[in-house]
Write an enzyme that holds these catalytic residues in place. Structure first.
Site, mmCIF file in Angstrom:
data_model
loop_
_atom_site.group_PDB
_atom_site.id
_atom_site.type_symbol
_atom_site.label_atom_id
_atom_site.label_comp_id
_atom_site.label_asym_id
_atom_site.label_seq_id
_atom_site.Cartn_x
_atom_site.Cartn_y
_atom_site.Cartn_z
ATOM 1 N N ASP A 145 -6.806 35.018 -34.351
ATOM 2 C CA ASP A 145 -8.074 35.497 -33.809
ATOM 3 C C ASP A 145 -9.266 35.229 -34.727
ATOM 4 O O ASP A 145 -10.375 35.030 -34.269
ATOM 5 C CB ASP A 145 -7.996 36.981 -33.432
ATOM 6 C CG ASP A 145 -7.337 37.805 -34.533
ATOM 7 O OD1 ASP A 145 -7.259 37.316 -35.676
ATOM 8 O OD2 ASP A 145 -6.914 38.939 -34.247
ATOM 9 N N ASP A 201 0.845 37.191 -33.856
ATOM 10 C CA ASP A 201 0.286 38.309 -34.604
ATOM 11 C C ASP A 201 0.925 39.585 -34.104
ATOM 12 O O ASP A 201 1.379 39.645 -32.968
ATOM 13 C CB ASP A 201 -1.213 38.432 -34.324
ATOM 14 C CG ASP A 201 -2.003 37.365 -35.033
ATOM 15 O OD1 ASP A 201 -1.481 36.810 -35.997
ATOM 16 O OD2 ASP A 201 -3.130 37.104 -34.598
ATOM 17 N N GLU A 254 11.543 2.920 1.414
ATOM 18 C CA GLU A 254 10.684 2.113 2.285
ATOM 19 C C GLU A 254 10.823 0.612 1.965
ATOM 20 O O GLU A 254 10.936 -0.221 2.857
ATOM 21 C CB GLU A 254 9.219 2.550 2.133
ATOM 22 C CG GLU A 254 8.941 3.904 2.788
ATOM 23 C CD GLU A 254 7.716 4.618 2.192
ATOM 24 O OE1 GLU A 254 6.854 3.933 1.606
ATOM 25 O OE2 GLU A 254 7.648 5.862 2.323
ATOM 26 N N ASP A 271 -7.975 31.705 -39.101
ATOM 27 C CA ASP A 271 -6.776 31.316 -38.361
ATOM 28 C C ASP A 271 -6.932 29.937 -37.735
ATOM 29 O O ASP A 271 -5.952 29.313 -37.326
ATOM 30 C CB ASP A 271 -6.490 32.318 -37.230
ATOM 31 C CG ASP A 271 -6.034 33.657 -37.762
ATOM 32 O OD1 ASP A 271 -5.491 33.677 -38.872
ATOM 33 O OD2 ASP A 271 -6.220 34.673 -37.075
ATOM 34 N N ASN A 327 9.564 5.858 -1.731
ATOM 35 C CA ASN A 327 9.034 4.501 -1.795
ATOM 36 C C ASN A 327 10.135 3.460 -1.943
ATOM 37 O O ASN A 327 10.094 2.398 -1.329
ATOM 38 C CB ASN A 327 8.035 4.372 -2.945
ATOM 39 C CG ASN A 327 6.773 5.160 -2.663
ATOM 40 O OD1 ASN A 327 6.648 5.750 -1.593
ATOM 41 N ND2 ASN A 327 5.852 5.181 -3.598
ATOM 42 N N ASN A 386 4.087 6.614 4.975
ATOM 43 C CA ASN A 386 3.563 6.841 3.634
ATOM 44 C C ASN A 386 2.573 7.998 3.631
ATOM 45 O O ASN A 386 2.621 8.894 2.784
ATOM 46 C CB ASN A 386 2.893 5.558 3.149
ATOM 47 C CG ASN A 386 2.320 5.719 1.770
ATOM 48 O OD1 ASN A 386 3.019 6.144 0.876
ATOM 49 N ND2 ASN A 386 1.051 5.430 1.601
ATOM 50 N N ILE A 435 3.163 1.483 -3.503
ATOM 51 C CA ILE A 435 2.536 1.734 -4.799
ATOM 52 C C ILE A 435 2.150 3.210 -4.858
ATOM 53 O O ILE A 435 1.383 3.690 -4.035
ATOM 54 C CB ILE A 435 1.298 0.836 -4.996
ATOM 55 C CG1 ILE A 435 1.751 -0.620 -5.103
ATOM 56 C CG2 ILE A 435 0.522 1.253 -6.234
ATOM 57 C CD1 ILE A 435 0.625 -1.616 -5.086
ATOM 58 N N THR A 494 4.476 11.525 4.628
ATOM 59 C CA THR A 494 5.414 12.096 3.660
ATOM 60 C C THR A 494 4.784 12.264 2.272
ATOM 61 O O THR A 494 5.060 13.230 1.580
ATOM 62 C CB THR A 494 6.682 11.232 3.535
ATOM 63 O OG1 THR A 494 6.269 9.919 3.219
ATOM 64 C CG2 THR A 494 7.461 11.244 4.823
ATOM 65 N N VAL A 547 0.837 -1.194 0.000
ATOM 66 C CA VAL A 547 0.000 0.000 0.000
ATOM 67 C C VAL A 547 0.877 1.250 0.000
ATOM 68 O O VAL A 547 0.636 2.228 -0.718
ATOM 69 C CB VAL A 547 -0.951 0.018 1.216
ATOM 70 C CG1 VAL A 547 -1.604 1.379 1.359
ATOM 71 C CG2 VAL A 547 -1.997 -1.061 1.072
ATOM 72 N N ALA A 548 1.933 1.207 0.810
ATOM 73 C CA ALA A 548 2.805 2.376 0.918
ATOM 74 C C ALA A 548 3.623 2.582 -0.349
ATOM 75 O O ALA A 548 3.797 3.710 -0.805
ATOM 76 C CB ALA A 548 3.732 2.210 2.116
HETATM 77 P P1 ATP Z 1 -2.089 40.871 -37.460
HETATM 78 O O1 ATP Z 1 -2.125 39.583 -38.202
HETATM 79 O O2 ATP Z 1 -0.803 41.280 -36.929
HETATM 80 O O3 ATP Z 1 -3.224 41.065 -36.513
HETATM 81 P P2 ATP Z 1 -3.300 42.818 -39.081
HETATM 82 O O4 ATP Z 1 -4.349 42.988 -38.081
HETATM 83 O O5 ATP Z 1 -2.577 44.013 -39.560
HETATM 84 O O6 ATP Z 1 -2.194 41.855 -38.656
HETATM 85 P P3 ATP Z 1 -5.263 42.224 -40.961
HETATM 86 O O7 ATP Z 1 -6.291 42.537 -39.966
HETATM 87 O O8 ATP Z 1 -5.412 41.048 -41.826
HETATM 88 O O9 ATP Z 1 -3.878 42.048 -40.303
HETATM 89 O O10 ATP Z 1 -5.089 43.526 -41.822
HETATM 90 C C1 ATP Z 1 -4.352 43.538 -43.021
HETATM 91 C C2 ATP Z 1 -4.478 44.881 -43.691
HETATM 92 O O11 ATP Z 1 -5.821 45.104 -44.046
HETATM 93 C C3 ATP Z 1 -4.075 46.031 -42.799
HETATM 94 O O12 ATP Z 1 -2.730 46.337 -42.978
HETATM 95 C C4 ATP Z 1 -4.952 47.164 -43.287
HETATM 96 O O13 ATP Z 1 -4.344 47.865 -44.330
HETATM 97 C C5 ATP Z 1 -6.159 46.466 -43.840
HETATM 98 N N1 ATP Z 1 -7.293 46.513 -42.893
HETATM 99 C C6 ATP Z 1 -7.283 46.147 -41.611
HETATM 100 N N2 ATP Z 1 -8.469 46.309 -41.035
HETATM 101 C C7 ATP Z 1 -9.282 46.798 -41.987
HETATM 102 C C8 ATP Z 1 -10.655 47.168 -42.048
HETATM 103 N N3 ATP Z 1 -11.451 47.077 -40.994
HETATM 104 N N4 ATP Z 1 -11.142 47.629 -43.208
HETATM 105 C C9 ATP Z 1 -10.361 47.723 -44.288
HETATM 106 N N5 ATP Z 1 -9.083 47.393 -44.303
HETATM 107 C C10 ATP Z 1 -8.519 46.937 -43.186
#
Ligand code: ATP
Length: 893
Positions: free
Chosen positions: A635, A326, A704, A639, A701, A729, A282, A732, A279-280
């Site tokens: 995000d 990013d 022991e 992605d 163990n 056991n 294991i 500790t 027991v101790a």
């Molecule tokens: P990361 O990947 O570092 O977040 P990011 O946010 O710059 O990069 P995206 O959001 O894909 O990447 O933007 C790419 C490009 O698109 C930007 O450099 C900008 O010129 C243009 N962009 C970003 N947001 C908008 C928007 N809301 N409307 C129109 N163009 C945009």
């Protein structure tokens, strides 16, 4: 009538809600009380009682209890009661450990629960999806997972992926108009969005028609009870190891029993001792302590704003050798403000800080009135029309609800006196083509008061240029000549060189009779270029240091961004990612590379710029092929594949979509790169702590078992009685081992190379440490026993007490040694207060069972004179200090 057949007024009536204003909070509360929360019922979780009982289901515990019963029947009441008590205390310990682990996992689940945007009292607010009620008006966009069943009221290029319900993984377009027909399947209901499906494109608004178990998903929820609790690689390895250890412990115990009987010990005496020893020895508590250490570590990570969604990630974190991150919002603050504008051959600057809408415009350092500069004013106006962001204010500051890039355009326009309210009187937005990071553009179709319709497009300048055939020059549309393009190119370079993020704006008038635009391609062509707005996005101050620490820890940082190559380069330089040797690679170059070529290139690339999400997957693969353990952030919906493919997928807590979060194993609550570093540090620490107590438990163990084995081989009487073995056991293995799980990291954890994920439990000298310390603990205990026997040959209990004390104390000293990969002397032993407390209370308990007269008969101990402690302490210290000394001699050589 069904919801999909109804028109707006019917829906309003049926659900008793004003679709323009949403529910008021009182009504929402009332509905929630009446209809309950919006949740799918889950399978029953294990009850506390069941969990407690399960602690005693272990085979050896049952054998022990049976043996105890026999000894109770034979009249050894004291023994029997004490053993049952110890078994129960042990059971509680296991119970609390497992319960704690379970609770923290539950808490994690709640933390990463999705939020939704709903209209309440006429205002858009974010609430947990759980709190949705029928009649709530909600909005959703690409990347969201739909939180309830919804009748769609507005759809902009809306597409949903409904595979969770229909099994069909191709996204389906959605509409807002009512539909009619018979025998419609879920797949046919184009104006409904169902719980659990996800938005892959566009955005929309809808009203909740069903929640919880009444949703289409709820009806099949029973089929979906797939609560996955993944084991970590180490847990799996330990499980296998556990089996080996059980066999080894049983074998050695049998050996002890067999030799004992051959040497003339009583059969029953030996069986009882053997069962106690088994027991101790294991290490049944190991998996539970590992889970506790993992979950405690996970809680520490939460304090540092990193939420682990999949437990195995905790371990993998410690192995990370590359972080692909990013730029925008993760390495930078996402607090954008427009500082430079260009149009019609002129450049202006804007003053002001943050999102505060106060600032002035300058041309060549001279203040100007923006309303008087036609092209500037148009640039600002159109930048505001093609825009969703809203400026809000709390007690401390202005902030943006929506995309910060659009927020910057909004604030710049406001500095020139433009507001959305005023513009909405002159223009109505008829259609929208949402931004996506592959096109890098967004467009709207607007109509002005005279009925004239325009397309307005904004986006990355270098991309938008290619969609423009003309440019606005001196208030006239002229052909976008090579010279003009050169001028614009130079502006882009200038702005990007200053680390500005640039958005260009373009437009085109539509003919009077032209019908609604069918697709993006049609909208975004033959545009008229207006100008560029350049915005700063300052780096987060803590990121530079975090990147440096990562480098020292053998972890490379790669910036991956959709932004312009030059903007990315400028910021990467500021952050110390880019040095003279490393390269910047663009999305275009990436397109032309095979994975094999990329494997070569990626080795000295520090920045990937102007990339699209699909490039991320390629980068992950190339790095992994090179043997790296890759952490990748993201995000958006697009992605998700890369996040999934990475060894550690990281999603943004604030800006991340539900889809990205679901694919990830780690969520950054503050979207901050520095948090990744902290999480890695914590991941390394957790693993080290687990190693610490594995080392401690197993060495104890081994000690022991060896005491008993040595004694039997030497034909001695039993050096420890069963109750003493069980006590050692319990004391500790309990508190000190747990306290090791709470230990601080060693100073050099972030100075070591990342751990090899394939390394076994006993890697890096752990096996040797377990065996050598275990052997010495066994040896000194038996020596103590021999010495005491010599002094008091007639008094077996005296020698047993000394052996008992030596075994306990040597383990309590060993525990400090286990805190370091190097040596006991390399750390301050009092640093871990929990450990000091645990060892102190174990020591007090030891003294109690030796000196308290009423406990003596239970534990078969006798009072020891103080001088014996010299012997006990001296011998107990040997296993630890002898080998610590050897470490130093080795190091000096
Ligand atoms: P990361 O990947 O570092 O977040 P990011 O946010 O710059 O990069 P995206 O959001 O894909 O990447 O933007 C790419 C490009 O698109 C930007 O450099 C900008 O010129 C243009 N962009 C970003 N947001 C908008 C928007 N809301 N409307 C129109 N163009 C945009």
């Amino acid at each position: 009538m069904k919801f999909y057949e109804m028109e707006r007024p019917d829906i309003e009536k049926k659900l008793n809600v004003n679709l323009e204003k949403g529910l008021n909070s009182k009504e929402a509360e009332k509905r929630r009380k009446q209809f309950g929360v919006n949740e799918l019922e889950e399978g029953e979780s294990q009850s506390a009682f069941k969990l407690f009982i399960s602690q005693f289901k272990d085979f050896m515990i049952l054998v022990l209890l049976a043996a105890t019963l026999v000894s109770g029947l034979l009249g050894e009441y004291m023994d029997a009661i004490a053993i049952v008590a110890i078994v129960i205390v042990n059971g509680f310990l296991g119970f609390f450990q497992e319960r704690k682990a379970e609770q923290s996992l539950q808490a994690l689940k709640e933390l990463s629960a999705p939020k939704v945007n709903v209209l309440r009292n006429g205002e858009w607010i974010k609430i947990p999806s759980k709190e949705l009620v029928i009649g709530d008006v909600m909005k959703f966009e690409s990347g969201d997972r739909i939180g309830a069943d919804v009748r769609i009221l507005k759809a902009n290029n809306l597409e949903l992926e409904e595979s969770a319900l229909t099994g069909e993984s191709v996204p389906v377009p959605k509409i807002a108009e009512s539909i009619h027909g018979e025998h419609l399947n879920i797949g046919d209901l184009e104006n409904m969005a169902f719980m659990g499906t996800m938005v892959t494109r566009g955005n929309g608004i809808g009203v909740v028609t069903a929640i919880g178990m009444n949703t289409a998903m709820g009806k099949i929820a029973d089929l979906l009870q797939n609560a996955e609790t993944l084991s970590t690689p180490l847990q799996m390895r330990l499980e296998q190891l556990g089996k080996v250890l059980i066999v080894a412990a049983l074998f050695l115990t049998a050996l002890v029993v067999g030799i004992g009987i051959l040497q003339g010990h009583g059969f029953y005496e030996m069986i009882f001792a053997g069962v106690s020893l088994a027991v101790a020895a294991i290490p049944e508590g190991l998996p539970a302590i590992v889970t506790v250490a993992l979950s405690l570590g996970v809680q520490r990570m939460i304090k540092k704003r990193a939420v682990v969604r999949k437990l195995p990630a905790v371990e993998t974190l410690g192995c990370a050798s590359v972080i692909c991150s990013d730029k925008t919002g993760t390495m930078t603050q996402n607090k954008m403000s427009v500082t430079h504008l260009w149009s019609n051959g002129k450049t202006w600057t804007v003053s002001g800080t943050g999102f505060s809408p106060n600032g002035e415009f300058f041309e060549d350092g001279v203040r100007i009135i923006p309303q008087r500069e036609k092209s500037l004013y148009q640039l600002l106006t159109f930048g505001l029309l093609c825009n969703h962001a809203e400026l809000k204010q709390n007690k401390r500051d202005f902030f943006i609800d929506g995309d910060p890039t659009e927020g910057a355009l909004l604030v710049a326009a406001m500095k020139a006196g433009l507001t959305r309210e005023n513009l909405s009187q002159q223009f109505t937005v008829e259609q929208e083509f949402a931004f996506d990071s592959i096109r890098k553009m967004m467009s709207v179709v607007v109509k002005d008061q005279s009925g004239q319709r325009f397309v307005i497009t904004k986006g990355a300048p270098d991309v938008l240029i290619q969609k423009c055939s003309s440019i606005l020059w001196n208030e006239k549309k002229v052909n976008f000549s090579r010279d003009h393009k050169k001028i614009v190119d130079n502006v882009i370079r200038d702005f990007a060189g200053m680390a500005l993020r640039n958005i260009a704006v373009a437009y085109k008038p539509l003919k009077e009779r032209e019908s609604a635009i069918q697709n993006v391609e049609e909208a975004e062509k033959e545009l008229i270029f207006i100008g560029i707005e350049g915005m700063i996005d300052p780096p987060r101050p803590e990121v530079r240091q975090a990147i440096k620490e990562c480098r020292e820890a053998g972890i490379k940082t790669i910036m991956i961004t959709g932004d312009h190559v030059m903007t990315a380069r400028a910021i990467a330089k500021q952050l110390g990612i880019l040095d003279n040797r490393s390269k910047v690679v663009s999305g275009q170059e990436l397109n032309q590379m095979s994975i094999a070529e990329l494997e070569e290139v990626v080795q000295d690339t520090a920045v990937f710029a102007r990339v699209s999400p699909e490039h991320k997957l390629k980068i992950v693969r190339a790095l992994q092929n090179n043997g790296h353990i890759v952490a990748m952030t993201g995000d958006g919906v697009n992605d998700a594949p890369a996040i999934k493919a990475a060894d550690i997928g990281i999603a943004m807590g604030i800006s991340g979509t539900d889809v990205a979060k679901e694919a990830s194993s780690l969520v950054l609550m503050d979207d901050n790169f520095a948090t990744i570093k902290s999480a890695i540090q914590e991941g390394r620490n957790i693993y080290e702590n687990i190693r610490k107590f594995i080392r401690y438990l197993l060495a104890s163990n081994v000690g022991e078992i060896l005491v008993m084995l040595f004694a039997m081989i030497l034909a001695f009487p039993l050096p420890l009685v069963p109750i003493q073995i069980l006590w050692v056991n319990l004391v500790t293995d309990g508190l000190p081992a747990m306290a090791l799980g709470l230990d601080h990291p060693e100073e050099d954890v972030m100075k070591r190379k990342p751990r090899n994920p394939k390394e076994g439990v006993f890697a890096r000298g752990l096996g040797w440490k377990v065996l050598s310390r275990g052997f010495l603990i066994g040896a000194v205990t038996i020596i103590a026993f021999i010495v005491a026997r010599k002094q008091h040959p007639e008094n077996l209990a005296y020698a047993q007490t000394i052996a008992f004390a030596t075994l306990t104390v040597s383990q309590l000293i060993l525990v400090f040694d286990c805190r370091s990969e190097h040596s006991i002397f390399s750390r301050n032993p009092f640093e871990n207060r929990w450990l000091v407390l645990a060892v102190f209370s174990s020591a007090v308990l030891l003294l109690a069972v030796i000196y308290i007269p009423s406990l003596q008969p239970v534990f078969q101990t006798v009072t020891l004179p103080p001088r014996e402690w010299l012997l006990i302490l001296g011998l107990s210290a040997l296993p630890t200090f002898l080998l610590a000394g050897s470490f130093y001699t080795r190091k000096r050589k």
